[in-house]
Scaffold this motif. Structure first.
Motif, PDB file in Angstrom:
ATOM      1  N   SER A  74       0.386  71.782  60.932  1.00  0.00           N
ATOM      2  CA  SER A  74       1.458  72.164  60.019  1.00  0.00           C
ATOM      3  C   SER A  74       2.556  71.110  60.001  1.00  0.00           C
ATOM      4  CB  SER A  74       2.033  73.522  60.439  1.00  0.00           C
ATOM      5  OG  SER A  74       3.099  73.903  59.598  1.00  0.00           O
ATOM      6  N   GLY A 128       1.283  68.152  57.994  1.00  0.00           N
ATOM      7  CA  GLY A 128       0.771  68.394  56.651  1.00  0.00           C
ATOM      8  C   GLY A 128      -0.715  68.154  56.544  1.00  0.00           C
ATOM      9  N   PRO A 175       5.266  66.460  55.812  1.00  0.00           N
ATOM     10  CA  PRO A 175       5.443  67.256  54.593  1.00  0.00           C
ATOM     11  C   PRO A 175       6.878  67.742  54.467  1.00  0.00           C
ATOM     12  CG  PRO A 175       4.381  68.573  56.273  1.00  0.00           C
ATOM     13  CD  PRO A 175       4.497  67.175  56.841  1.00  0.00           C
ATOM     14  N   GLU A 191       7.686  70.660  53.659  1.00  0.00           N
ATOM     15  CA  GLU A 191       7.679  71.977  54.293  1.00  0.00           C
ATOM     16  C   GLU A 191       6.272  72.261  54.775  1.00  0.00           C
ATOM     17  OE1 GLU A 191       7.065  74.697  50.308  1.00  0.00           O
ATOM     18  OE2 GLU A 191       9.095  74.251  50.975  1.00  0.00           O
ATOM     19  N   ASP A 192       6.140  73.260  55.653  1.00  0.00           N
ATOM     20  CA  ASP A 192       4.831  73.585  56.214  1.00  0.00           C
ATOM     21  C   ASP A 192       3.835  73.885  55.111  1.00  0.00           C
ATOM     22  OD1 ASP A 192       5.840  75.340  59.243  1.00  0.00           O
ATOM     23  OD2 ASP A 192       5.911  73.241  58.664  1.00  0.00           O
ATOM     24  N   GLN A 193       2.620  73.406  55.308  1.00  0.00           N
ATOM     25  CA  GLN A 193       1.559  73.646  54.342  1.00  0.00           C
ATOM     26  C   GLN A 193       0.422  74.394  55.017  1.00  0.00           C
ATOM     27  OE1 GLN A 193       0.431  69.753  53.066  1.00  0.00           O
ATOM     28  NE2 GLN A 193       2.384  69.300  52.125  1.00  0.00           N
TER      29      GLN A 193
END
Length: 559
Positions: A341, A344, A548, A550-552
């Protein structure tokens, strides 16, 4: 923001460092030569964010290092403005600034100073070939700062890529007790890399300088194609055309080359002996290697008027793969999911796949120790792994949601028997390799870095002592509502499973030769994740694979 403490003498630094130790605060350091700009402040932000568990004390050093300037270089005119620098770090929330005079760092004078000699192989190309003694000076002063400050973490920019590789090697070879972290190059709107020396440029020179990053970006596809062509002359032709383009744009090229990003060995020709090193061996001719998964560095140094500028691009042939291996109970699943996470990347839990199949074998009443009984169950296997919105993993097999069922003691006891069958390893390894064909994932298991993804960009062997793993196993069973055996029995079971995993004929548990080691005893989950990030960034820097926004989360399946 509070006023940062200004430390000019070693004694003041010593007292400040002792207060941080007494307060239990880790110390994170950003070394600079002053003339601060937004790139330096990005390093400060990274240093602050690198300790989520315990707020760190942030120390910025300002020292124009005379050892890294050769005669005739710009040491005397290098920009110095301590007051302006203090104003900038005040706004950034730095706790202290160590800005010593030369005599404070070199009490006996430069001539009597013991100096570090970095690996010759890292210093014979790029800047090292044109600035003899430069990296010796850098390594010597950084090691001196480490000894004086005793930091937990030092943060460097990826703009000075060769310097970063030298310092990582020095810290590793000398086992210096500090973590290094790097941050992507910060650029102006037109792409020019931020540098303290940019202030030398006139308005007209500034416009010419922006052609350097623009030309590197434009040439990147042709360079990548040449690397993959298998034609040693193709890269030389591309770099020749790029040199002509830069020269036509008003920039005098000092060097332009494409090298392996970590060894810094040229992809196009043998390198000459390092300038100033009489002990340098004669190089042997070397053909350009094929473009296998990994990274190449397209790097240049140019002169724009009297100002020397450096820049580079990192070229990857695919998205990275991170392979994390280690024995049972080392905590791989928890931290691997979080690491994926953070980076990414997709999360591939190979252990869950073997557990899922083991659950299916037990449900069908088959003998887990019999390959003949297990093999038919592999046909038409519908196995999928997915990440839910909150980051939790969901395991589905042949229409059954079995996320919790695969963690029972019965499955744990039988999974090594199932995984030892050649038919099982062949089927699941092929499935995992299909999932990783385009890269872009973090996988964990026991032979991911040796059997499944032997060409992974990053291989980590994550382990813990048997006692620590037994303690964690007891906690996991207790949390899931299962009966918890005595710790001594759990330790015995773990040792037996380790022996079985290491000694089995098919895909035994073993550490990849090029794996990075991480022992997790005494570390919190978040501390393990931070150290994993450090290890990954040694091989896959932010410039090559940015974090990233934000968390993916993304699904993984057998299709």
């Amino acid at each position: 923001m509070s006023e940062p403490a200004l430390l000019r003498r070693r004694q003041a630094l010593h007292h400040w460092r002792r207060r941080q130790a007494e307060a239990g605060r880790p110390v994170h350091v950003v070394p600079t030569m002053g003339a601060l700009h937004e790139g330096h402040l990005a390093l400060v932000r990274a240093a602050r964010e690198a300790s989520p568990c315990r707020p760190a004390a942030l120390l910025l050093t300002i020292f124009v290092n005379p050892l890294q300037f050769a005669p005739g270089e710009d040491f005397d005119r290098y920009p110095r403005d301590l007051e302006a620098d203090l104003e900038r770090v005040r706004e950034a929330g730095v706790d202290a600034v160590f800005a010593p005079e030369t005599g404070e760092l070199f009490p006996g004078g430069e001539g009597s100073l013991t100096r570090l000699l970095p690996p010759e192989t890292l210093c014979r190309s790029l800047c090292g070939a044109h600035r003899p003694g430069h990296f010796e000076g850098v390594a010597t002063v950084v090691a001196r700062l480490i000894a004086l400050i005793r930091p937990d973490l030092m943060v460097f920019g990826e703009k000075d890529w060769q310097q970063l590789q030298v310092l990582r090697r020095v810290v590793g070879d000398l086992a210096l007790p500090v973590r290094l972290r790097s941050c992507a190059t910060v650029r102006e709107v037109d792409g020019l890399a931020l540098s303290s020396r940019n202030r030398y440029l006139s308005a007209a020179e500034r416009r010419l300088a922006s052609g350097l990053p623009r030309s590197l970006r434009r040439a990147a596809p042709a360079v990548a194609g040449a690397l993959g062509s298998g034609d040693p002359g193709a890269l030389a032709r591309v770099l020749g055309d790029l040199t002509s383009e830069l020269e036509a744009g008003g920039l005098r090229v000092e060097y332009l080359d494409c090298v392996d990003a970590h060894s810094l060995v040229s992809h196009r020709q043998a390198l000459p002996p390092l300038a100033g090193r009489p002990d340098s061996p004669e190089p042997s001719p070397r053909a350009a290697p094929p473009a296998t998964p990994g990274m190449a560095l397209l790097a240049a140094a140019v002169h724009c008027g009297p100002t020397r500028l450096i820049d580079h691009l990192l070229l990857m042939s695919r998205a990275p793969i991170v392979a994390i291996d280690g024995p049972a109970g080392a905590g791989k699943s928890t931290v691997t999911r979080a690491l994926a996470s953070r980076l990414g990347l997709l999360y591939l839990d190979t252990g869950a796949m073997y557990r899922a199949l083991t659950w299916w074998v037990l449900r069908q009443g088959a003998d887990a120790a019999s390959a003949a009984a297990v093999a038919p169950l592999l046909r038409d296997l519908d196995l999928s792994l997915s990440l839910e919105a909150g980051g939790a993993q969901r395991v589905t097999l042949n229409g059954h949601e079995i996320t919790d069922a695969i963690r029972t003691p019965e499955v744990t006891a039988a999974v090594s028997h199932v995984a030892a069958h050649a038919c099982v390893r062949e089927a699941l390894t092929a499935q995992q390799q299909r999932m990783g064909q385009r890269g872009g994932l973090v996988a964990e298991g026991r032979d991911v870095g040796t059997a499944v993804f032997p060409d992974a960009e990053v291989k980590i062997f994550l382990t813990a002592t048997v006692a620590e793993r037994a303690r964690r196993r007891a906690g996991d069973l207790r949390e899931r509502g299962f009966e918890v055996p005595e710790l001594a029995l759990l330790e015995q079971q773990i040792e037996e499973r380790d022996h079985l995993d290491r000694s089995r004929e098919v895909a035994p548990l073993r550490r990849a030769d090029d794996a990075l080691d991480l022992i997790t005893d005494g570390l919190t989950v978040e501390e393990v994740i931070e150290r994993l990030v450090d290890l990954v960034r040694q091989r896959v820097p932010e410039e090559a694979w940015p974090p990233p926004a934000e968390d993916q989360s993304s699904p993984l399946s057998n299709t």
